[in-house]
Design a protein around this motif. Sequence first.
Motif, PDB file in Angstrom:
ATOM      1  N   GLN A 285       0.705  -1.251   0.033  1.00 36.02           N
ATOM      2  CA  GLN A 285      -0.072  -0.154   0.023  1.00 36.02           C
ATOM      3  C   GLN A 285       0.794   1.388  -0.034  1.00 36.02           C
ATOM      4  N   GLN A 286       2.102   1.098   0.362  1.00 41.34           N
ATOM      5  CA  GLN A 286       2.769   2.483   0.636  1.00 41.34           C
ATOM      6  C   GLN A 286       4.070   2.347  -0.428  1.00 41.34           C
ATOM      7  N   THR A 287       3.916   1.650  -1.432  1.00 47.46           N
ATOM      8  CA  THR A 287       5.039   1.502  -2.325  1.00 47.46           C
ATOM      9  C   THR A 287       5.521   3.145  -3.091  1.00 47.46           C
ATOM     10  N   GLN A 288       4.459   3.879  -3.495  1.00 43.14           N
ATOM     11  CA  GLN A 288       4.608   5.196  -3.793  1.00 43.14           C
ATOM     12  C   GLN A 288       5.223   5.870  -2.887  1.00 43.14           C
ATOM     13  N   GLU A 289       4.756   5.831  -1.519  1.00 39.23           N
ATOM     14  CA  GLU A 289       5.563   6.600  -0.469  1.00 39.23           C
ATOM     15  C   GLU A 289       6.966   6.215  -0.393  1.00 39.23           C
ATOM     16  N   ILE A 290       7.134   5.102  -0.360  1.00 36.93           N
ATOM     17  CA  ILE A 290       8.543   4.688  -0.215  1.00 36.93           C
ATOM     18  C   ILE A 290       9.258   4.965  -1.431  1.00 36.93           C
ATOM     19  N   GLY A 291       8.700   4.717  -2.686  1.00 26.82           N
ATOM     20  CA  GLY A 291       9.649   5.453  -3.790  1.00 26.82           C
ATOM     21  C   GLY A 291      10.081   6.857  -3.721  1.00 26.82           C
ATOM     22  N   ILE A 292       9.043   7.795  -3.168  1.00 27.85           N
ATOM     23  CA  ILE A 292       9.125   9.261  -2.866  1.00 27.85           C
ATOM     24  C   ILE A 292      10.456   9.368  -1.949  1.00 27.85           C
ATOM     25  N   ARG A 293      10.355   8.645  -0.951  1.00 26.85           N
ATOM     26  CA  ARG A 293      11.333   8.713   0.124  1.00 26.85           C
ATOM     27  C   ARG A 293      12.611   8.371  -0.182  1.00 26.85           C
ATOM     28  N   MET A 294      12.802   7.421  -0.918  1.00 26.21           N
ATOM     29  CA  MET A 294      13.978   6.923  -1.776  1.00 26.21           C
ATOM     30  C   MET A 294      14.533   8.255  -2.628  1.00 26.21           C
ATOM     31  N   ALA A 295      13.547   8.691  -3.527  1.00 28.05           N
ATOM     32  CA  ALA A 295      13.998   9.599  -4.341  1.00 28.05           C
ATOM     33  C   ALA A 295      14.476  10.939  -3.746  1.00 28.05           C
ATOM     34  N   LEU A 296      14.107  11.052  -2.704  1.00 24.25           N
ATOM     35  CA  LEU A 296      14.393  12.295  -1.741  1.00 24.25           C
ATOM     36  C   LEU A 296      15.578  11.958  -0.983  1.00 24.25           C
ATOM     37  N   GLY A 297      16.200  10.916  -1.053  1.00 21.84           N
ATOM     38  CA  GLY A 297      17.433  10.512  -0.464  1.00 21.84           C
ATOM     39  C   GLY A 297      17.426   9.737   0.705  1.00 21.84           C
ATOM     40  N   ALA A 298      16.355   8.932   0.865  1.00 20.33           N
ATOM     41  CA  ALA A 298      16.096   7.907   2.123  1.00 20.33           C
ATOM     42  C   ALA A 298      16.941   6.677   1.486  1.00 20.33           C
ATOM     43  N   THR A 299      17.914   6.264   2.152  1.00 23.29           N
ATOM     44  CA  THR A 299      18.662   5.003   2.193  1.00 23.29           C
ATOM     45  C   THR A 299      17.940   3.756   2.426  1.00 23.29           C
ATOM     46  N   GLN A 300      18.356   2.710   1.563  1.00 22.46           N
ATOM     47  CA  GLN A 300      17.893   1.317   1.676  1.00 22.46           C
ATOM     48  C   GLN A 300      17.839   1.107   3.197  1.00 22.46           C
ATOM     49  N   GLY A 301      18.963   1.143   3.836  1.00 21.95           N
ATOM     50  CA  GLY A 301      18.911   0.848   5.309  1.00 21.95           C
ATOM     51  C   GLY A 301      17.859   1.534   6.344  1.00 21.95           C
ATOM     52  N   ARG A 302      17.564   2.936   5.982  1.00 27.50           N
ATOM     53  CA  ARG A 302      16.532   3.591   6.740  1.00 27.50           C
ATOM     54  C   ARG A 302      15.064   2.851   6.208  1.00 27.50           C
ATOM     55  N   VAL A 303      15.119   2.639   5.316  1.00 29.20           N
ATOM     56  CA  VAL A 303      13.587   1.932   4.995  1.00 29.20           C
ATOM     57  C   VAL A 303      13.583   0.809   5.308  1.00 29.20           C
ATOM     58  N   LEU A 304      14.403   0.024   5.405  1.00 33.21           N
ATOM     59  CA  LEU A 304      14.496  -1.378   6.055  1.00 33.21           C
ATOM     60  C   LEU A 304      14.226  -1.204   7.639  1.00 33.21           C
ATOM     61  N   ARG A 305      14.934  -0.279   8.131  1.00 26.15           N
ATOM     62  CA  ARG A 305      14.718  -0.119   9.614  1.00 26.15           C
ATOM     63  C   ARG A 305      13.220   0.454  10.021  1.00 26.15           C
ATOM     64  N   GLY A 306      12.816   1.308   9.103  1.00 33.39           N
ATOM     65  CA  GLY A 306      11.388   1.814   9.219  1.00 33.39           C
ATOM     66  C   GLY A 306      10.364   0.723   9.239  1.00 33.39           C
ATOM     67  N   VAL A 307      10.419  -0.102   8.249  1.00 36.41           N
ATOM     68  CA  VAL A 307       9.426  -1.206   8.110  1.00 36.41           C
ATOM     69  C   VAL A 307       9.637  -2.201   9.378  1.00 36.41           C
ATOM     70  N   LEU A 308      10.816  -2.438   9.714  1.00 38.00           N
ATOM     71  CA  LEU A 308      11.200  -3.343  10.742  1.00 38.00           C
ATOM     72  C   LEU A 308      10.515  -2.705  12.126  1.00 38.00           C
ATOM     73  N   GLY A 309      10.769  -1.588  12.190  1.00 40.43           N
ATOM     74  CA  GLY A 309      10.295  -0.714  13.538  1.00 40.43           C
ATOM     75  C   GLY A 309       8.643  -1.063  13.679  1.00 40.43           C
ATOM     76  N   LYS A 310       8.130  -0.852  12.535  1.00 40.10           N
ATOM     77  CA  LYS A 310       6.515  -0.919  12.636  1.00 40.10           C
ATOM     78  C   LYS A 310       6.098  -2.526  13.022  1.00 40.10           C
ATOM     79  N   THR A 311       6.874  -3.418  12.438  1.00 46.30           N
ATOM     80  CA  THR A 311       6.890  -4.801  12.679  1.00 46.30           C
ATOM     81  C   THR A 311       6.801  -5.060  14.206  1.00 46.30           C
ATOM     82  N   MET A 312       8.084  -4.498  14.729  1.00 45.55           N
ATOM     83  CA  MET A 312       8.309  -4.740  16.179  1.00 45.55           C
ATOM     84  C   MET A 312       7.430  -3.968  17.210  1.00 45.55           C
ATOM     85  N   GLN A 313       6.914  -2.865  16.679  1.00 45.97           N
ATOM     86  CA  GLN A 313       5.701  -2.042  17.371  1.00 45.97           C
ATOM     87  C   GLN A 313       4.561  -3.399  17.709  1.00 45.97           C
ATOM     88  N   LEU A 314       4.120  -3.625  16.626  1.00 43.30           N
ATOM     89  CA  LEU A 314       3.066  -4.700  16.795  1.00 43.30           C
ATOM     90  C   LEU A 314       3.496  -5.838  17.711  1.00 43.30           C
TER      91      LEU A 314
END
Length: 382
Positions: A285-314
Amino acid sequence: MRAVLVISEVALACVLLVGAGLLLRSFLRVLDIDLGFQPDRAAAIKVDYDDGNNDARRGVILEQMLTRVKAIPGIEDAGISDMLPLDRNRSWGLAAKGVTYRPQDYPNALVQIVTPGYFSAMGMRLRKGRDFAWSDRAGGQRVVIVNEAAAKRLWPGQDPIGRIAVCGRGEPRVIGVVADVRDTGVEDSSGPEAYLPVTQEGPEGADLVVRTTLPPDVLAKSVMSTLRAMNPGQPATEFRPIGQLVDHAVSPRRFFALLVSVFAEFGLLLATLGIYGVISYTVAQQTQEIGIRMALGATQGRVLRGVLGKTMQLAAVGIVLGTMASLVVARWIAALLFGTRPTDPVTFAAMVVTMTTVALIAGYIPAWRASRVDPMIALRAN
């Protein structure tokens, strides 16, 4: 709703894991119990003989039988008893001579009638005194061997050797003390027990117990031939490993622990699939949002940590709720535990580590996929 479902699945898995862990640790504690005898390499077979209900004749027959059985290669020790631990038992009065008891306080003990060598064959420990001998015959001084519980009950603070007891047909003298045996159940504490010699007391049947270096099946033919040489009417029967008596005694606990463990595995599987499904759907659902973030400079590691952070919150919310529910459930099943506290820290710590690891693994795959999103493709997606 998807998040609530995942949290519920994680919490349920936590409860099942704690329940299975507590029951499994209880089962392992039961297996570590000192039974008072050594079931390994010991086996029993029912024997038949005709003694005419004569003590002297019985002693001669059984002495000859054990002498021949011990001569069979592979047999280290042999003895006979009319009752076996964790099998059948009976209770007789067992008192100290000269002591007056109130009728409701008259002491009782489980009684076995055995031959010399039975304690060695069963791997029982003689703490004091001596074993029975074939010279302990009818008409002589009656003798008895008691366990430690009986010695403490009848002669507290005293040496029981040489004391006179009241048991069976007369007043036998205590000649030995053996270690306590778990006779009525693996989880039951040992009570008073008395052992009387077959040369002075009539047994109720006979089980030949052998301690062997070979599998019982290998010895069966030789032992049966020896028994039938003495008594052609010896019925065909099989050796029972003494370990089978122990297995039968712990089988209800083993089955219950296995059943709860299976449910725990299913609960863990559901929690894993739930976490994976929700995180994968969220990433999609957030593919476009992730693409925009990466286009604006978000690194792969930051995206990975963000998704894992959501996982660990649940997962964290589910683990906290599951731990609280597990404490309540653990107290409900406290009566089923043995040697394990309902709040056993090892079990709860293992549950937290397991669920955290499962959440990381379940969330890593969609997180890794999210970190590999091509920004140009993501921005063109509808």
